[in-house]
Enzyme design. Structure first.
Site, short mmCIF file in Angstrom:
data_model
loop_
_atom_site.label_atom_id
_atom_site.label_comp_id
_atom_site.label_asym_id
_atom_site.label_seq_id
_atom_site.Cartn_x
_atom_site.Cartn_y
_atom_site.Cartn_z
N LYS A 199 -18.17 -18.18 1.77
CA LYS A 199 -19.63 -18.10 1.86
C LYS A 199 -20.33 -17.57 0.63
O LYS A 199 -19.90 -16.59 0.04
CB LYS A 199 -19.98 -17.17 3.01
CG LYS A 199 -19.67 -17.75 4.37
CD LYS A 199 -20.19 -16.78 5.39
CE LYS A 199 -19.98 -17.27 6.80
NZ LYS A 199 -20.26 -16.17 7.74
N GLY A 209 -13.11 -5.10 0.11
CA GLY A 209 -14.52 -4.78 0.34
C GLY A 209 -15.03 -3.70 -0.59
O GLY A 209 -16.15 -3.79 -1.11
N GLY A 215 -8.21 -9.09 -1.14
CA GLY A 215 -8.41 -10.14 -0.14
C GLY A 215 -7.53 -11.36 -0.38
O GLY A 215 -6.37 -11.24 -0.76
N ARG A 265 0.81 -1.22 0.00
CA ARG A 265 0.00 0.00 0.00
C ARG A 265 0.85 1.27 0.00
O ARG A 265 0.46 2.26 -0.59
CB ARG A 265 -0.94 0.00 1.20
CG ARG A 265 -2.07 -0.99 0.99
CD ARG A 265 -2.96 -1.07 2.19
NE ARG A 265 -4.14 -1.86 1.88
CZ ARG A 265 -4.83 -2.54 2.77
NH1 ARG A 265 -4.47 -2.52 4.04
NH2 ARG A 265 -5.89 -3.22 2.40
P1 AMP Z 1 -13.59 -15.21 1.54
O1 AMP Z 1 -13.10 -14.26 2.58
O2 AMP Z 1 -15.07 -15.37 1.48
O3 AMP Z 1 -12.97 -14.97 0.17
O4 AMP Z 1 -13.11 -16.63 2.01
C1 AMP Z 1 -11.77 -16.98 2.14
C2 AMP Z 1 -11.66 -18.16 3.06
O5 AMP Z 1 -12.44 -19.21 2.55
C3 AMP Z 1 -10.26 -18.67 3.21
O6 AMP Z 1 -9.84 -18.46 4.54
C4 AMP Z 1 -10.39 -20.15 2.90
O7 AMP Z 1 -9.70 -20.98 3.81
C5 AMP Z 1 -11.87 -20.41 3.03
N1 AMP Z 1 -12.30 -21.57 2.25
C6 AMP Z 1 -12.17 -21.74 0.93
N2 AMP Z 1 -12.62 -22.96 0.58
C7 AMP Z 1 -13.03 -23.57 1.72
C8 AMP Z 1 -13.57 -24.85 2.00
N3 AMP Z 1 -13.76 -25.75 1.04
N4 AMP Z 1 -13.87 -25.13 3.28
C9 AMP Z 1 -13.65 -24.23 4.25
N5 AMP Z 1 -13.15 -23.01 4.04
C10 AMP Z 1 -12.84 -22.68 2.78
#
Ligand code: AMP
Length: 395
Positions: free
Chosen positions: A197, A376, A353, A35
């Site tokens: 999610k 975000g 991210g 950054r």
């Molecule tokens: P996000 O912040 O929504 O992009 O999610 C990122 C996180 O999703 C990371 O910390 C990953 O470890 C987790 N993640 C990705 N695939 C899986 C999975 N199959 N089971 C559990 N966590 C997951």
């Protein structure tokens, strides 16, 4: 919206909102200076033109007031070195010291103010506080894309006290690159969504179905899609209340002629652990006590084929639990496919991210077209929301 190239800064005092929210270790050493490096061209342009620069930023999440570990003084030495200019520091962002140092600042000089979040007024978007910040400069520049989705005092409210205001190079590049994807993408356009999610990304998936040719879904969120189709997903991540929604998204994809691509196989583990036993099974055939932690080899082939034939690619979210090396294979393979596609002339944008860290950790940061600095903020922009920090520059 005006950019800094629309102004000449000679004899002017630019108040710049930068994003210096850098990670520090326990000895207050910067562990990732991305950054800081990103902000240099904007600052340099102004001082090289004979203007003075006053920098404001937040760092970390101080609770109620000043906290030593979140002081921006920790970055003064590094910033001075990068700019080749000895940066002045004010121990407060408003008040007498800040006023005097801003007033005394000569052309070509740089003053860094203390963390704006040492005042709760910052995140509340307090007008009186914003006005005090604004009184320090005579032209406002916002270069903090990462906080543009927050209507805070320094990111949004301060802008209204200036007749002259514009975005810096970081903000400009972020918006131009996001538009390359969402505006008139060169086709085929493939969006890759991963991460934990569905619920975090519903709005963006919905919007992407209006513009993408291919939508790839991997990572933890894919198991909710699988379960909704009647698959067995064992102990994999599931958002039961989003199963109907995944069906709606599939129906929308069909109606719009978007190729929605889901994993065909998955690497499963008998525990959520870096050393867990693992094996590969077809999607939707996960035994009860196992959980899916990565995409499988057939899925890697399927996703990579699509990526390599694309001309525009957006990637947000890992394909598995990439923090565990044993389950980072899918995420790394997708990163490599993006690099190959970029080498063949595709435009590739990595949404901040975890996918940005994955690309950077693999050393591919400069082998893709653009790695966004704003997680975000980029997601909200892509959802179609108006970012208050951007809107404030347009008024
Ligand atoms: P996000 O912040 O929504 O992009 O999610 C990122 C996180 O999703 C990371 O910390 C990953 O470890 C987790 N993640 C990705 N695939 C899986 C999975 N199959 N089971 C559990 N966590 C997951």
């Amino acid at each position: 919206m005006r950019t800094i190239d629309d102004f000449n800064f000679r004899n002017r005092k630019a108040l710049i909102r930068v994003d210096f929210n850098v990670p520090l270790d326990e000895n207050s050493q910067i562990t990732d200076d991305t950054r800081l490096r990103a902000a240099i061209p904007t600052i340099k342009k102004i001082i090289d033109e004979g203007g003075a620069v006053i920098l404001m930023s937040h760092l970390g999440r101080p609770k109620t007031g000043p906290e030593e570990k979140y002081s921006l003084k920790h970055i003064v030495a590094d910033l001075s070195e990068k700019l080749g200019v000895s940066v002045h520091f004010a121990n407060d962002c408003i008040g007498d010291e800040a006023q005097e140092k801003a007033k005394a600042l000569g052309n070509g000089e740089v003053l860094l103010l203390e963390n704006v979040r040492f005042y709760p007024e910052e995140t509340k978007g307090d007008e009186a506080f914003a006005e005090k910040l604004a009184s320090l400069g005579d032209i406002y520049v916002n270069d903090a894309f990462g906080t543009a989705h927050r209507a805070h005092a320094s990111t949004t409210i301060a802008a209204k006290f200036f007749a002259d205001k514009c975005c810096g190079y970081v903000m400009q590049q972020e918006l131009v690159n996001a538009e390359k994807v969402l505006g008139e993408p060169t086709r085929p356009f493939t969006a890759i969504m991963g991460g934990a999610k569905v619920s975090d990304k519903i709005l963006i998936i919905d919007r992407l179905l209006d513009v993408a040719d291919n939508l790839i879904i991997g990572g933890g969120m894919s198991y909710t899609f699988s379960k909704a189709k009647g698959g067995n997903i064992g102990k994999s991540l599931l958002e039961a209340d989003k199963m109907d929604l995944t069906k709606e998204l599939e129906a929308k994809a069909k109606a719009k002629g978007v190729n929605l691509i889901l994993p065909v196989d998955t690497v499963i583990a008998d525990d959520f652990d870096k050393d867990a036993n693992k094996k590969t099974v077809p999607a939707g055939q996960i035994p009860d006590d196992w959980q899916g932690l990565d995409i499988g080899p057939e899925t890697i082939k399927l996703f990579s084929e699509t990526i390599k034939n694309s001309k525009t690619i957006l990637w947000n979210g890992p394909m598995g639990v990439f923090e565990f090396p044993a389950f980072a294979v899918g995420t790394e393979a997708i990163a490599k496919s993006l690099v190959s596609a970029t080498e063949k002339g595709a435009f590739s944008l990595i949404g901040g991210g975890d996918s940005a860290s994955a690309i950077n950790n693999l050393g591919y940061g400069d082998k893709v077209s653009y790695v966004s600095t704003g997680g975000g903020a980029l997601l909200e922009y892509m959802e179609g929301k108006v970012l208050p920090g951007v809107a404030a520059l347009e008024e």
